[in-house]
Design a protein around this motif. Structure first.
Motif, mmCIF file in Angstrom:
data_model
loop_
_atom_site.group_PDB
_atom_site.id
_atom_site.type_symbol
_atom_site.label_atom_id
_atom_site.label_comp_id
_atom_site.label_asym_id
_atom_site.label_seq_id
_atom_site.Cartn_x
_atom_site.Cartn_y
_atom_site.Cartn_z
ATOM 1 N N THR A 1 37.651 39.723 45.649
ATOM 2 C CA THR A 1 39.183 39.653 45.594
ATOM 3 C C THR A 1 39.822 40.893 44.520
ATOM 4 O O THR A 1 38.953 41.208 43.712
ATOM 5 N N TYR A 2 40.838 41.004 44.777
ATOM 6 C CA TYR A 2 41.535 42.276 44.042
ATOM 7 C C TYR A 2 42.925 41.671 43.533
ATOM 8 O O TYR A 2 43.456 40.888 44.316
ATOM 9 N N SER A 3 43.309 42.302 42.698
ATOM 10 C CA SER A 3 44.767 42.150 42.003
ATOM 11 C C SER A 3 45.788 42.972 42.621
ATOM 12 O O SER A 3 46.914 42.917 42.499
ATOM 13 N N ASP A 4 45.431 44.291 43.371
ATOM 14 C CA ASP A 4 46.412 45.098 43.771
ATOM 15 C C ASP A 4 45.852 45.685 45.058
ATOM 16 O O ASP A 4 44.522 45.818 45.226
ATOM 17 N N ASN B 1 39.632 30.986 42.154
ATOM 18 C CA ASN B 1 39.393 29.902 43.020
ATOM 19 C C ASN B 1 38.859 30.317 44.407
ATOM 20 O O ASN B 1 37.892 29.698 45.162
ATOM 21 N N ILE B 2 39.295 31.542 44.790
ATOM 22 C CA ILE B 2 39.118 32.143 46.352
ATOM 23 C C ILE B 2 37.538 32.628 46.096
ATOM 24 O O ILE B 2 36.678 32.229 47.044
ATOM 25 N N GLU B 3 37.050 33.183 45.143
ATOM 26 C CA GLU B 3 35.917 33.738 44.815
ATOM 27 C C GLU B 3 34.764 32.543 44.958
ATOM 28 O O GLU B 3 33.712 32.640 45.586
ATOM 29 N N LYS B 4 35.299 31.171 44.094
ATOM 30 C CA LYS B 4 34.355 30.431 44.148
ATOM 31 C C LYS B 4 34.191 29.634 45.455
ATOM 32 O O LYS B 4 33.009 29.139 45.898
ATOM 33 N N ASP C 1 45.473 39.151 45.608
ATOM 34 C CA ASP C 1 46.572 37.973 45.118
ATOM 35 C C ASP C 1 46.756 38.449 43.681
ATOM 36 O O ASP C 1 45.839 38.861 42.867
ATOM 37 N N PHE C 2 48.104 38.253 43.153
ATOM 38 C CA PHE C 2 48.347 38.712 41.965
ATOM 39 C C PHE C 2 47.825 37.741 40.940
ATOM 40 O O PHE C 2 47.547 38.107 39.647
ATOM 41 N N SER C 3 47.642 36.548 41.177
ATOM 42 C CA SER C 3 47.124 35.361 40.269
ATOM 43 C C SER C 3 45.796 35.529 40.104
ATOM 44 O O SER C 3 44.842 35.096 40.974
ATOM 45 N N SER C 4 45.275 35.563 38.763
ATOM 46 C CA SER C 4 43.821 35.620 38.587
ATOM 47 C C SER C 4 43.309 34.161 38.763
ATOM 48 O O SER C 4 42.194 34.058 39.225
ATOM 49 N N LYS C 5 44.173 33.236 38.533
ATOM 50 C CA LYS C 5 43.511 31.739 38.909
ATOM 51 C C LYS C 5 43.258 31.324 40.318
ATOM 52 O O LYS C 5 42.535 31.145 40.842
#
Length: 338
Positions: free
Chosen positions: A53-56, A44-47, A36-40
């Protein structure tokens, strides 16, 4: 296939969470990554899920061993990640619509064919127990469909509060795609012509360039005419986030469906609520319902090498209809579907 499927999800928004939940509880799946592009959102997903998770997309595909991917990005952003994953040889479950344009659908399917990738589309309405009963009724005996009506509508919060990309979509792409897929399924044949009219007023006044409501007349190969109505400007105080009705007249029977009445009413200090208890429900930490069923069906079909209930061809044909509706809205003319 004896090993578990390694699955990733691209898009961790409102609906992406459902994919996480179903994959997490499946004994046949390892949820290995989320993009997902959103760092926030990633934080939350990792938590909450303990998944990487990845940004690209490219980095995720290069670093993880993945068998299949769910694409749960906004409607107009399916093509690029789907083609990337197909080129990497990953099987695909794509949230409806397959894509917003026929050109994008064809690009996805061409990449899938070139790389021996299977494509399923999450038209979850096909798993609704009511829709299954209608389908079975229409396919029993020799009844001939004469006319049909279907409406699906959302409350105005959907385009104004839920999504930031409402001006990149409309009630045809977001809701009408469900309708045309269900009707194709019910009729067992393709649409040949559409004529549509629409209104842009309420959302336009709020700076959102999207139709409030669209009414379409769709003709099918079997000669049955359907009226389809879609809007996403129902008042916020409506008892549910959406509403839906269907009526079908055949030579043998008259079928009526009220998707608003699911058999339960809840009243609080603010308003009446009529929840859809058949869509997603939670019991002892397990999610179930016809929202979860197509995701589980995707898993089963990959493991057992069986046909998808709704595949890439179904996604393409549905988008051919919605694209024709948009052309009719633009031109004011009847549009033939090829």
């Amino acid at each position: 296939m004896n090993k578990k499927l390694n699955v990733a999800v691209i898009g961790a928004g409102i609906y992406g969470i459902h994919h996480f939940d179903v994959y997490n509880q499946s004994p046949y799946v390892n949820l290995v990554a989320v993009c997902d592009f959103s760092s926030k959102i990633r934080e939350n997903i990792e938590k909450d899920y303990g998944v990487k998770t990845y940004s690209d997309v490219e980095t995720m595909l290069s670093e993880e061993e993945i068998d299949a991917v769910s694409i749960v990005t906004p409607d107009h952003l399916h093509r690029e990640p789907a083609v990337q994953c197909a080129n990497a040889g990953k099987h695909l479950l794509i949230e409806k619509p397959l894509a917003s344009t026929v050109e994008d659908c064809q690009a996805i399917l061409e990449a899938a064919e070139a790389n021996n990738v299977r494509v399923a589309v999450d038209f979850h309405k096909r798993w609704d127990p009511t829709a299954i009963h209608v389908f079975n009724t229409l396919n029993e005996g020799d009844a001939y469909p004469i006319r049909g009506y279907m409406s699906m509508d959302d409350i105005v919060d959907v385009p104004t509060k839920w999504f930031k990309w409402a001006d990149q979509s409309d009630p045809v792409n977001f809701l009408g795609i469900h309708c045309v897929d269900l009707i194709r399924w019910y009729m067992g044949c393709e649409a040949t012509e559409v004529y549509a009219v629409g209104t842009k007023k309420l959302l336009a006044d709020q700076g959102i360039d999207s139709y409030d409501s669209v009414t379409s007349l769709i003709t099918f190969e079997n000669g049955c005419h359907w009226v389809v109505e879609n809007s996403w400007v129902l008042p916020s105080g409506f008892a549910k986030n959406n509403d839906g009705r269907t009526s079908i007249l055949t030579t043998d029977n008259y079928i009526r469906v009220d998707n608003q009445d699911r058999g339960i009413e809840v009243f609080d200090s603010e308003k009446q609520h009529t929840p859809n208890v058949f869509f997603f429900n939670n019991f002892y930490g397990k999610v179930f319902g016809f929202g979860a069923d197509p995701i589980n069906s995707f898993i089963d079909s990959l493991i057992n090498d069986t046909e998808f209930v709704a595949d890439g061809y179904d996604g393409l044909q549905a988008t051919k209809i919605t694209e024709a509706i948009h052309k009719s809205l633009d031109t004011g003319e009847h549009v033939k579907i090829k």
